[in-house]
Design a protein around this motif. Sequence first.
Motif, mmCIF file in Angstrom:
data_model
loop_
_atom_site.group_PDB
_atom_site.id
_atom_site.type_symbol
_atom_site.label_atom_id
_atom_site.label_comp_id
_atom_site.label_asym_id
_atom_site.label_seq_id
_atom_site.Cartn_x
_atom_site.Cartn_y
_atom_site.Cartn_z
ATOM 1 N N SER A 36 0.704 -1.471 -0.703
ATOM 2 C CA SER A 36 -0.327 0.084 0.484
ATOM 3 C C SER A 36 0.714 1.161 -0.004
ATOM 4 N N ASN A 37 2.053 1.512 0.687
ATOM 5 C CA ASN A 37 2.760 2.287 -0.108
ATOM 6 C C ASN A 37 4.261 1.688 -0.516
ATOM 7 N N PRO A 38 4.854 1.188 -1.553
ATOM 8 C CA PRO A 38 6.272 1.126 -1.388
ATOM 9 C C PRO A 38 7.437 1.827 -0.821
ATOM 10 N N LEU A 39 7.197 3.440 -0.711
ATOM 11 C CA LEU A 39 8.102 4.067 0.080
ATOM 12 C C LEU A 39 8.366 3.253 1.859
ATOM 13 N N ALA A 40 7.416 2.977 1.976
ATOM 14 C CA ALA A 40 7.823 2.368 3.574
ATOM 15 C C ALA A 40 8.690 0.363 3.442
ATOM 16 N N TYR A 41 9.733 0.646 4.092
ATOM 17 C CA TYR A 41 10.852 -0.109 4.330
ATOM 18 C C TYR A 41 10.495 -1.088 4.959
ATOM 19 N N TRP A 42 10.641 -2.630 5.735
ATOM 20 C CA TRP A 42 10.513 -3.506 6.228
ATOM 21 C C TRP A 42 11.880 -4.550 6.207
ATOM 22 N N ILE A 43 12.441 -4.091 6.616
ATOM 23 C CA ILE A 43 13.661 -5.122 6.592
ATOM 24 C C ILE A 43 13.699 -6.615 8.215
ATOM 25 N N PHE A 44 13.432 -7.332 8.134
ATOM 26 C CA PHE A 44 13.528 -8.851 8.627
ATOM 27 C C PHE A 44 14.727 -9.105 9.072
ATOM 28 N N GLU A 45 15.211 -8.987 9.844
ATOM 29 C CA GLU A 45 16.812 -10.046 10.750
ATOM 30 C C GLU A 45 16.445 -10.876 11.584
ATOM 31 N N VAL A 46 17.305 -11.277 10.723
ATOM 32 C CA VAL A 46 17.614 -13.011 12.524
ATOM 33 C C VAL A 46 19.056 -13.501 12.085
ATOM 34 N N TYR A 47 19.786 -13.246 13.025
ATOM 35 C CA TYR A 47 20.654 -13.656 13.633
ATOM 36 C C TYR A 47 21.055 -14.525 14.374
ATOM 37 N N THR A 48 22.279 -15.394 14.670
ATOM 38 C CA THR A 48 22.324 -16.670 15.103
ATOM 39 C C THR A 48 22.235 -16.577 16.381
ATOM 40 N N SER A 49 22.570 -15.236 17.049
ATOM 41 C CA SER A 49 22.743 -14.720 18.703
ATOM 42 C C SER A 49 22.888 -13.284 18.602
ATOM 43 N N GLU A 50 22.720 -13.069 19.884
ATOM 44 C CA GLU A 50 23.157 -11.603 20.544
ATOM 45 C C GLU A 50 24.685 -11.179 19.832
ATOM 46 N N ALA A 51 25.508 -11.813 19.875
ATOM 47 C CA ALA A 51 26.879 -11.614 19.724
ATOM 48 C C ALA A 51 27.263 -11.707 18.065
ATOM 49 N N ALA A 52 26.445 -12.428 17.069
ATOM 50 C CA ALA A 52 26.077 -12.279 15.797
ATOM 51 C C ALA A 52 25.727 -10.681 15.911
ATOM 52 N N PHE A 53 24.079 -10.249 16.510
ATOM 53 C CA PHE A 53 24.098 -9.289 16.275
ATOM 54 C C PHE A 53 24.941 -7.975 15.987
ATOM 55 N N GLN A 54 26.011 -8.140 17.565
ATOM 56 C CA GLN A 54 26.157 -7.155 17.832
ATOM 57 C C GLN A 54 27.810 -7.676 16.281
ATOM 58 N N ASP A 55 27.948 -7.955 16.007
ATOM 59 C CA ASP A 55 29.053 -8.286 15.195
ATOM 60 C C ASP A 55 28.607 -7.895 13.238
ATOM 61 N N HIS A 56 27.152 -7.916 13.699
ATOM 62 C CA HIS A 56 26.740 -7.402 12.554
ATOM 63 C C HIS A 56 26.794 -5.509 12.266
ATOM 64 N N LEU A 57 27.013 -4.576 14.435
ATOM 65 C CA LEU A 57 26.707 -3.747 14.255
ATOM 66 C C LEU A 57 28.314 -3.089 13.676
ATOM 67 N N ALA A 58 29.078 -3.539 14.364
ATOM 68 C CA ALA A 58 30.486 -3.584 14.111
ATOM 69 C C ALA A 58 30.882 -3.614 13.186
ATOM 70 N N ALA A 59 30.002 -4.200 11.599
ATOM 71 C CA ALA A 59 30.882 -4.571 10.448
ATOM 72 C C ALA A 59 30.764 -2.812 10.131
ATOM 73 N N PRO A 60 32.261 -2.972 8.718
ATOM 74 C CA PRO A 60 32.838 -1.325 8.905
ATOM 75 C C PRO A 60 31.935 -1.359 7.382
ATOM 76 N N TYR A 61 31.034 -1.611 7.233
ATOM 77 C CA TYR A 61 30.248 -0.960 5.992
ATOM 78 C C TYR A 61 29.141 -0.667 6.703
ATOM 79 N N GLY A 62 28.725 -1.356 7.929
ATOM 80 C CA GLY A 62 27.159 -0.500 8.244
ATOM 81 C C GLY A 62 27.172 0.889 8.719
ATOM 82 N N PRO A 63 28.085 1.733 9.444
ATOM 83 C CA PRO A 63 28.825 3.152 8.779
ATOM 84 C C PRO A 63 28.059 4.189 8.063
#
Length: 97
Positions: free
Chosen positions: A46-73
């Motif tokens: 109903s609104n192609p400007l509205a994005y939803w991104i579903f993310e799943v990581y194996t653990s909290e540590a994997a999520f923290q690694d994702h946040l620390a990835a150099p291409y994120g910032p």
Amino acid sequence: MNKSLLAEFTVRSGNEEHVARLVQDYAARVREEPGNLAFEVYTKESNPLAYWIFEVYTSEAAFQDHLAAPYGPPFNTALQPLIREKKSLLTFLSPLG
């Protein structure tokens, strides 16, 4: 236990193609992370400007690694002026049962 979340943002009109390219490139990199199980990008029918991104990581540590990835910032810096919100809105999810 897996770490699951939904990231949401709304694209400013006129930036649709630019954001689509940015998100597709970023998604490809995130999907290569060893702790990533899913990084699925959706827009609302109903609104192609509205994005939803579903993310799943194996653990909290994997999520923290994702946040620390150099291409994120750089991705977030490039995305910020193209969306209505100051940053993606994150909703952390817990499985039922």
